[in-house]
Design a protein around this motif. Structure first.
Motif, PDB file in Angstrom:
ATOM      1  N   VAL A   1       8.566  10.403  -0.740  1.00 44.19           N
ATOM      2  CA  VAL A   1       7.510  10.401  -1.741  1.00 44.19           C
ATOM      3  C   VAL A   1       6.637   9.164  -1.485  1.00 44.19           C
ATOM      4  O   VAL A   1       7.146   8.054  -1.292  1.00 44.19           O
ATOM      5  CB  VAL A   1       8.078  10.419  -3.181  1.00 44.19           C
ATOM      6  N   LEU A   2       5.326   9.359  -1.425  1.00 40.42           N
ATOM      7  CA  LEU A   2       4.425   8.235  -1.191  1.00 40.42           C
ATOM      8  C   LEU A   2       4.495   7.283  -2.373  1.00 40.42           C
ATOM      9  O   LEU A   2       4.366   7.695  -3.524  1.00 40.42           O
ATOM     10  CB  LEU A   2       2.998   8.739  -0.988  1.00 40.42           C
TER      11      LEU A   2
ATOM     12  N   SER B   1       0.743  11.034   8.073  1.00 38.00           N
ATOM     13  CA  SER B   1       0.176   9.988   8.921  1.00 38.00           C
ATOM     14  C   SER B   1      -0.639   9.029   8.061  1.00 38.00           C
ATOM     15  O   SER B   1      -1.037   9.355   6.935  1.00 38.00           O
ATOM     16  CB  SER B   1      -0.726  10.596   9.996  1.00 38.00           C
ATOM     17  N   ARG B   2      -0.897   7.848   8.580  1.00 39.40           N
ATOM     18  CA  ARG B   2      -1.676   6.868   7.827  1.00 39.40           C
ATOM     19  C   ARG B   2      -3.060   7.415   7.481  1.00 39.40           C
ATOM     20  O   ARG B   2      -3.591   7.149   6.408  1.00 39.40           O
ATOM     21  CB  ARG B   2      -1.800   5.576   8.635  1.00 39.40           C
ATOM     22  N   ASP B   3      -3.628   8.199   8.375  1.00 36.60           N
ATOM     23  CA  ASP B   3      -4.965   8.749   8.128  1.00 36.60           C
ATOM     24  C   ASP B   3      -4.965   9.808   7.034  1.00 36.60           C
ATOM     25  O   ASP B   3      -6.011  10.074   6.423  1.00 36.60           O
ATOM     26  CB  ASP B   3      -5.528   9.359   9.418  1.00 36.60           C
ATOM     27  N   GLU B   4      -3.814  10.436   6.791  1.00 37.07           N
ATOM     28  CA  GLU B   4      -3.738  11.482   5.776  1.00 37.07           C
ATOM     29  C   GLU B   4      -3.512  10.935   4.363  1.00 37.07           C
ATOM     30  O   GLU B   4      -3.748  11.643   3.379  1.00 37.07           O
ATOM     31  CB  GLU B   4      -2.606  12.452   6.122  1.00 37.07           C
ATOM     32  N   ILE B   5      -3.056   9.702   4.251  1.00 30.33           N
ATOM     33  CA  ILE B   5      -2.694   9.162   2.941  1.00 30.33           C
ATOM     34  C   ILE B   5      -3.871   9.092   1.973  1.00 30.33           C
ATOM     35  O   ILE B   5      -3.714   9.446   0.790  1.00 30.33           O
ATOM     36  CB  ILE B   5      -2.002   7.794   3.098  1.00 30.33           C
ATOM     37  N   PRO B   6      -5.089   8.693   2.393  1.00 33.90           N
ATOM     38  CA  PRO B   6      -6.204   8.697   1.438  1.00 33.90           C
ATOM     39  C   PRO B   6      -6.445  10.062   0.797  1.00 33.90           C
ATOM     40  O   PRO B   6      -6.736  10.149  -0.402  1.00 33.90           O
ATOM     41  CB  PRO B   6      -7.397   8.248   2.298  1.00 33.90           C
ATOM     42  N   GLU B   7      -6.306  11.128   1.555  1.00 34.06           N
ATOM     43  CA  GLU B   7      -6.484  12.469   1.002  1.00 34.06           C
ATOM     44  C   GLU B   7      -5.359  12.800   0.027  1.00 34.06           C
ATOM     45  O   GLU B   7      -5.587  13.437  -1.007  1.00 34.06           O
ATOM     46  CB  GLU B   7      -6.517  13.494   2.131  1.00 34.06           C
TER      47      GLU B   7
ATOM     48  N   ARG C   1       0.844  -1.198   0.000  1.00 38.41           N
ATOM     49  CA  ARG C   1       0.000   0.000   0.000  1.00 38.41           C
ATOM     50  C   ARG C   1       0.877   1.245   0.000  1.00 38.41           C
ATOM     51  O   ARG C   1       2.087   1.180   0.230  1.00 38.41           O
ATOM     52  CB  ARG C   1      -0.904  -0.007   1.227  1.00 38.41           C
ATOM     53  N   TYR C   2       0.259   2.387  -0.236  1.00 36.76           N
ATOM     54  CA  TYR C   2       1.015   3.634  -0.233  1.00 36.76           C
ATOM     55  C   TYR C   2       1.659   3.867   1.136  1.00 36.76           C
ATOM     56  O   TYR C   2       1.027   3.729   2.178  1.00 36.76           O
ATOM     57  CB  TYR C   2       0.122   4.806  -0.613  1.00 36.76           C
ATOM     58  N   HIS C   3       2.937   4.220   1.099  1.00 40.98           N
ATOM     59  CA  HIS C   3       3.710   4.424   2.318  1.00 40.98           C
ATOM     60  C   HIS C   3       4.915   5.296   1.987  1.00 40.98           C
ATOM     61  O   HIS C   3       5.181   5.612   0.821  1.00 40.98           O
ATOM     62  CB  HIS C   3       4.182   3.088   2.886  1.00 40.98           C
ATOM     63  N   GLN C   4       5.648   5.688   3.022  1.00 45.99           N
ATOM     64  CA  GLN C   4       6.912   6.401   2.877  1.00 45.99           C
ATOM     65  C   GLN C   4       8.014   5.563   3.518  1.00 45.99           C
ATOM     66  O   GLN C   4       7.760   4.789   4.443  1.00 45.99           O
ATOM     67  CB  GLN C   4       6.841   7.774   3.572  1.00 45.99           C
ATOM     68  N   ASP C   5       9.241   5.706   3.033  1.00 42.29           N
ATOM     69  CA  ASP C   5      10.382   5.027   3.641  1.00 42.29           C
ATOM     70  C   ASP C   5      10.911   5.914   4.759  1.00 42.29           C
ATOM     71  O   ASP C   5      11.609   6.905   4.514  1.00 42.29           O
ATOM     72  CB  ASP C   5      11.464   4.758   2.590  1.00 42.29           C
TER      73      ASP C   5
END
Length: 243
Positions: A202-203, A172-178, A103-107
């Motif tokens: 970068v996501l 944050s994980r909650d911000e990724i959908p936006e 899923r979308y994430h950052q390193d």
């Protein structure tokens, strides 16, 4: 082909750039052979072929040479300067028995020599025998990763997808959908010998491969500043010096 100014500007604006024809065919063959020759172990796993190595700078002279090579330094120094150095390398290969998706994430973690409790450094953990930690955002903003492709990476074999421009802060994980609605999604198709340069923040995400073929990538991370106090990067691989 991007010139140096275009390359630097794209990474500054979008957080990534794709540069084709960086590594020669002969060098790619040597790197493939070097990876295949790695011994079995807890983290250097082999079945028919190696498909995941976490601590590649520890086990491969060829990859250490690659990290310090003029070809890769030409992509690192415009962003991080001539005093930059490689700090970690990882190998990935998507094959039928190791075909993951992310899923979308950052390193957001780095590898260090040992734990030294330091203000702002959190989430200490040991993976593959190496101490890892989450540093302050400012450390990650000054890093660059190069993904060297040992095979063609196309839409069918699990390419990296990223959100261009999402690299200027930690989310944050909650911000990724936006973020997924705000930033442009890019599918990173890269030919053999090409390099995807990207900021760690970068996501990015990837899907499973749809074809039973290799998608081998050497992922090398670079930094340009010491860590505070007694905290040290796990590795410090500098540029090759011509005699």
């Amino acid at each position: 082909m991007l010139n140096e100014g275009q390359y630097r500007d794209q990474i500054t604006h979008d957080g990534y750039a794709i540069v084709e024809n960086v590594i020669s065919t002969d060098a790619i063959e040597r790197l493939r052979a070097a990876i295949s020759a790695l011994p079995e172990g807890d983290e250097v796993r082999r079945r028919t072929n190696v498909y995941g190595v976490r601590n590649l700078l520890d086990v491969s002279t060829d990859v250490r040479k690659l990290a310090a090579s003029p070809e890769l330094r030409a992509l690192v120094e415009p962003l991080l300067g001539p005093e930059s150095f490689a700090v970690r390398a990882t190998f990935f290969d998507k094959v039928p028995d190791a075909n993951w998706k992310l899923r979308y994430h950052q390193d957001r973690v780095i590898a260090v020599k040992k734990r030294v409790d330091t203000s702002g450094y959190t989430a200490w953990a040991i993976k593959a025998g190496v101490q890892q930690v989450r540093p302050p955002e400012g450390v990650l903003l000054r890093m660059l990763a190069l993904r060297v492709h040992l095979d063609d990476c196309n839409a069918n074999n699990g390419p990296l997808r990223l959100l261009a421009g999402s690299h200027h802060q930690c989310w944050s994980r909650d911000e990724i959908p936006e973020c997924k609605t705000h930033y442009r999604e890019v599918t990173c198709e890269v030919a053999t010998g090409g390099v995807l340069a990207m900021r760690p923040l970068v996501l990015h995400a990837s899907t499973s491969s749809e074809v039973p073929e290799h998608r081998r990538v050497i992922h090398i991370e670079y930094a340009n500043a010491d860590l505070p106090g007694e905290l040290e990067w796990q590795h410090r691989i500098v540029a090759q010096r011509v005699p």
